[in-house]
Design a protein around this motif. Structure first.
Motif: not given
Length: 124
Positions: A18-33
């Motif tokens: 249910s996380r946003s794509m931004n949250a997933l990217a931030r937690e995984a330390d990867v680019a949201v794009s």
């Protein structure tokens, strides 16, 4: 060992929860794009094993590194079978550790009850 962009997109979406794509990217330390392009099927070549590991490490639910590596086409059938066998062995060890911990806690409670009983009756 074929890259399956649709399957990988579904797995990453499930890992996102249910996380946003931004949250997933931030937690995984990867680019949201990059996540966005993967989810929309705009990537022609599979992501790196390092990227997949980062996603697996922050996955919500039961999406595993092996699942992601398989969808990315990085694993042969033999490698998948070996990893699944190792995962089963790991689960058995984890289950045994949890059982041992529960038994240890039960033993501690029993010993505490005996100690309390002895203290009450010796004091009398």
């Amino acid at each position: 060992m074929v890259f399956d962009p649709r399957k990988l997109a579904l797995l990453i979406s499930s890992a996102q929860g249910s996380r946003s794509m931004n949250a997933l990217a931030r937690e995984a330390d990867v680019a949201v794009s990059y996540i966005s392009r993967l989810l929309r099927g705009k990537i022609d070549s599979p992501p790196s094993a390092q990227f997949l590991k980062k996603i697996a490490d922050v996955s919500v639910g039961d999406i595993t590194y092996t699942d992601l590596m398989q969808a990315a086409g990085h694993l042969s059938e033999a490698e998948i079978n070996e990893l699944q066998n190792n995962d089963s062995q790991d689960i058995n060890w984890k289950e045994r550790a949890l059982i041992a911990e529960a038994e240890n806690n039960e033993l501690k409670r029993t010993l505490k009850m005996i100690q309390n009983f002895c203290e009450r009756h010796i004091a009398e």
